[in-house]
Scaffold this active site. Structure first.
Site, PDB file in Angstrom:
ATOM      1  N   ARG A 172      12.206  -5.089   4.840  1.00  0.00           N
ATOM      2  CA  ARG A 172      11.986  -3.669   4.499  1.00  0.00           C
ATOM      3  C   ARG A 172      12.897  -2.745   5.308  1.00  0.00           C
ATOM      4  NH1 ARG A 172       5.989  -1.686   5.226  1.00  0.00           N
ATOM      5  NH2 ARG A 172       6.263  -2.641   7.269  1.00  0.00           N
ATOM      6  N   ARG A 204      -9.718   0.986   9.085  1.00  0.00           N
ATOM      7  CA  ARG A 204      -9.246  -0.363   9.388  1.00  0.00           C
ATOM      8  C   ARG A 204     -10.264  -1.152  10.176  1.00  0.00           C
ATOM      9  NH1 ARG A 204      -3.354   0.555   9.020  1.00  0.00           N
ATOM     10  NH2 ARG A 204      -2.291  -1.377   9.387  1.00  0.00           N
ATOM     11  N   ARG A 242      11.507  -0.514  10.952  1.00  0.00           N
ATOM     12  CA  ARG A 242      10.428  -0.243  11.889  1.00  0.00           C
ATOM     13  C   ARG A 242      10.440  -1.213  13.062  1.00  0.00           C
ATOM     14  NH1 ARG A 242       5.143   0.405   8.155  1.00  0.00           N
ATOM     15  NH2 ARG A 242       4.283  -0.844   9.856  1.00  0.00           N
ATOM     16  N   LYS A 260       0.831  -1.210   0.000  1.00  0.00           N
ATOM     17  CA  LYS A 260       0.000   0.000   0.000  1.00  0.00           C
ATOM     18  C   LYS A 260       0.869   1.265   0.000  1.00  0.00           C
ATOM     19  CE  LYS A 260      -1.901  -1.044   3.971  1.00  0.00           C
ATOM     20  NZ  LYS A 260      -1.182  -2.299   4.289  1.00  0.00           N
ATOM     21  N   ARG A 271      -0.202  -8.556  13.449  1.00  0.00           N
ATOM     22  CA  ARG A 271      -0.770  -7.562  12.515  1.00  0.00           C
ATOM     23  C   ARG A 271      -1.651  -8.255  11.479  1.00  0.00           C
ATOM     24  NH1 ARG A 271       4.695  -4.812  10.903  1.00  0.00           N
ATOM     25  NH2 ARG A 271       3.514  -3.881   9.205  1.00  0.00           N
TER      26      ARG A 271
HETATM   27  P1  AP5 Z   1       4.961  -1.597   1.723  1.00  0.00           P
HETATM   28  O1  AP5 Z   1       4.569  -0.788   0.530  1.00  0.00           O
HETATM   29  O2  AP5 Z   1       5.804  -0.913   2.763  1.00  0.00           O
HETATM   30  O3  AP5 Z   1       3.678  -2.295   2.369  1.00  0.00           O
HETATM   31  P2  AP5 Z   1       2.444  -1.693   3.163  1.00  0.00           P
HETATM   32  O4  AP5 Z   1       1.220  -2.353   2.647  1.00  0.00           O
HETATM   33  O5  AP5 Z   1       2.473  -0.193   3.154  1.00  0.00           O
HETATM   34  O6  AP5 Z   1       2.784  -2.305   4.578  1.00  0.00           O
HETATM   35  P3  AP5 Z   1       2.756  -1.700   6.034  1.00  0.00           P
HETATM   36  O7  AP5 Z   1       3.537  -2.696   6.855  1.00  0.00           O
HETATM   37  O8  AP5 Z   1       3.233  -0.290   6.088  1.00  0.00           O
HETATM   38  O9  AP5 Z   1       1.254  -1.799   6.370  1.00  0.00           O
HETATM   39  P4  AP5 Z   1       0.622  -1.886   7.716  1.00  0.00           P
HETATM   40  O10 AP5 Z   1      -0.796  -1.773   7.339  1.00  0.00           O
HETATM   41  O11 AP5 Z   1       0.976  -3.073   8.539  1.00  0.00           O
HETATM   42  O12 AP5 Z   1       1.311  -0.699   8.530  1.00  0.00           O
HETATM   43  P5  AP5 Z   1       0.841   0.779   8.920  1.00  0.00           P
HETATM   44  O13 AP5 Z   1       2.016   1.645   8.904  1.00  0.00           O
HETATM   45  O14 AP5 Z   1      -0.370   1.179   8.155  1.00  0.00           O
HETATM   46  O15 AP5 Z   1       5.728  -2.907   1.203  1.00  0.00           O
HETATM   47  C1  AP5 Z   1       6.365  -3.795   2.097  1.00  0.00           C
HETATM   48  C2  AP5 Z   1       7.727  -4.213   1.513  1.00  0.00           C
HETATM   49  O16 AP5 Z   1       7.503  -5.004   0.344  1.00  0.00           O
HETATM   50  C3  AP5 Z   1       8.597  -3.039   1.074  1.00  0.00           C
HETATM   51  O17 AP5 Z   1       9.929  -3.288   1.420  1.00  0.00           O
HETATM   52  C4  AP5 Z   1       8.452  -2.976  -0.451  1.00  0.00           C
HETATM   53  O18 AP5 Z   1       9.643  -2.542  -1.078  1.00  0.00           O
HETATM   54  C5  AP5 Z   1       8.140  -4.431  -0.799  1.00  0.00           C
HETATM   55  N1  AP5 Z   1       7.187  -4.521  -1.913  1.00  0.00           N
HETATM   56  C6  AP5 Z   1       6.106  -3.711  -2.149  1.00  0.00           C
HETATM   57  N2  AP5 Z   1       5.472  -4.119  -3.279  1.00  0.00           N
HETATM   58  C7  AP5 Z   1       6.142  -5.204  -3.733  1.00  0.00           C
HETATM   59  C8  AP5 Z   1       5.987  -6.071  -4.871  1.00  0.00           C
HETATM   60  N3  AP5 Z   1       4.984  -5.903  -5.755  1.00  0.00           N
HETATM   61  N4  AP5 Z   1       6.871  -7.090  -5.027  1.00  0.00           N
HETATM   62  C9  AP5 Z   1       7.895  -7.279  -4.139  1.00  0.00           C
HETATM   63  N5  AP5 Z   1       8.106  -6.474  -3.050  1.00  0.00           N
HETATM   64  C10 AP5 Z   1       7.245  -5.457  -2.855  1.00  0.00           C
HETATM   65  O19 AP5 Z   1       0.323   0.549  10.424  1.00  0.00           O
HETATM   66  C11 AP5 Z   1       1.248   0.253  11.469  1.00  0.00           C
HETATM   67  C12 AP5 Z   1       0.478   0.158  12.793  1.00  0.00           C
HETATM   68  O20 AP5 Z   1      -0.143   1.430  13.100  1.00  0.00           O
HETATM   69  C13 AP5 Z   1      -0.694  -0.842  12.825  1.00  0.00           C
HETATM   70  O21 AP5 Z   1      -0.246  -2.162  13.119  1.00  0.00           O
HETATM   71  C14 AP5 Z   1      -1.558  -0.245  13.941  1.00  0.00           C
HETATM   72  O22 AP5 Z   1      -1.062  -0.539  15.216  1.00  0.00           O
HETATM   73  C15 AP5 Z   1      -1.412   1.256  13.712  1.00  0.00           C
HETATM   74  N6  AP5 Z   1      -2.453   1.817  12.821  1.00  0.00           N
HETATM   75  C16 AP5 Z   1      -2.254   2.424  11.609  1.00  0.00           C
HETATM   76  N7  AP5 Z   1      -3.432   2.814  11.075  1.00  0.00           N
HETATM   77  C17 AP5 Z   1      -4.391   2.451  11.961  1.00  0.00           C
HETATM   78  C18 AP5 Z   1      -5.819   2.566  11.971  1.00  0.00           C
HETATM   79  N8  AP5 Z   1      -6.494   3.137  10.943  1.00  0.00           N
HETATM   80  N9  AP5 Z   1      -6.493   2.069  13.037  1.00  0.00           N
HETATM   81  C19 AP5 Z   1      -5.832   1.513  14.080  1.00  0.00           C
HETATM   82  N10 AP5 Z   1      -4.496   1.364  14.143  1.00  0.00           N
HETATM   83  C20 AP5 Z   1      -3.770   1.828  13.086  1.00  0.00           C
END
Ligand code: AP5
Length: 214
Positions: free
Chosen positions: A129, A90, A163, A15, A174
């Site tokens: 990552r 979410r 991270r 994402k 997660r």
């Molecule tokens: P990347 O693009 O970084 O993936 P992502 O989907 O953004 O993953 P996140 O881990 O950031 O999502 P998340 O939802 O767990 O975390 P968030 O920060 O929102 O890609 C991952 C890796 O793969 C990268 O290295 C990339 O290079 C590689 N890659 C990408 N595409 C690829 C492809 N096609 N092929 C190969 N490799 C590829 O949330 C973190 C925490 O915050 C949550 O756990 C929660 O505690 C809190 N939080 C955030 N939002 C909320 C909410 N709305 N409500 C409650 N808690 C929340």
């Protein structure tokens, strides 16, 4: 015309990677609630202090906090031409609150896009990552290394970070939270005729092309 979309998908599904590309292409901001929370943790704000332990455990931060953050963010000038929500909503209460917020701001969602990746692929994606500490450019040990080892392609920075929640144990929590609390949003948006599904288990550029077509 304003473009307003939600990128959904499991942790590590791509994402953030894709939202940054769409941001550049269309000039609309990526609104990543994960980035907002990490900034709050780093700054030591009251929200950051509350969120840190929850994030480190791979659980979800409370709906009230998240809805408040997004409400304020949508009022900023750069959201007038649209936005890409990354990581919000979410939960069903967050989605319902978003509907109300958007209606009160005279805004309408255009699309919700689910980037699908099998669970088995996600642990490797997440644990490999890392990010440039200077400009935030994202990299991966296997899938996207800097052209010159130790040097950021974008800004030339030499320090990188990982991270706190990017370890195999937290990833399992997660993923469980995603399936239990976030996946039910897919039928919610399908029922509104907004949902598109993209296969995220392909080359990043191919995924981007599909998203642009939508
Ligand atoms: P990347 O693009 O970084 O993936 P992502 O989907 O953004 O993953 P996140 O881990 O950031 O999502 P998340 O939802 O767990 O975390 P968030 O920060 O929102 O890609 C991952 C890796 O793969 C990268 O290295 C990339 O290079 C590689 N890659 C990408 N595409 C690829 C492809 N096609 N092929 C190969 N490799 C590829 O949330 C973190 C925490 O915050 C949550 O756990 C929660 O505690 C809190 N939080 C955030 N939002 C909320 C909410 N709305 N409500 C409650 N808690 C929340």
């Amino acid at each position: 015309m304003a473009k307003r979309l939600i990128l959904m998908g499991p942790p590590g599904g791509g994402k953030g990677t894709q939202a940054k590309r769409l941001q550049e292409r269309y000039g609309i901001p990526q609104l990543s609630t994960g980035d907002m929370l990490r900034a709050a943790v780093k700054a030591g704000t009251p929200i950051g202090k509350q969120a840190k332990a929850v994030m480190d455990a791979g659980q979800l931060v409370s709906d009230d906090i998240m809805i408040g953050l997004i409400d304020e963010r949508l009022d900023q000038a750069d959201c007038k031409a649209g936005f890409i929500l990354d990581g919000f909503p979410r939960t069903i209460p967050q989605a319902e609150a978003l509907d109300k917020l958007l209606a009160s701001k005279n805004m309408k969602l255009d699309s919700v896009i689910e980037v699908q990746v099998p669970d088995a692929k996600l642990v490797e994606r997440i644990t490999g990552r890392f990010t440039c500490s200077t400009c935030g450019e994202g990299y991966h040990d296997t899938f996207k290394q800097p052209k010159k080892a130790g040097l950021c392609d974008v800004c030339g920075g030499t320090t990188f970070s990982r991270r706190a929640d990017d370890n195999a144990e937290t990833v399992a929590a997660r993923l469980a939270a995603y399936h239990a609390q976030t996946a039910p949003l897919l039928p919610y948006y399908e029922g509104k005729g907004l949902l598109h599904v993209v296969d995220g288990d392909r080359d990043m550029d191919v995924v981007t092309a599909d998203l642009e077509a939508i």
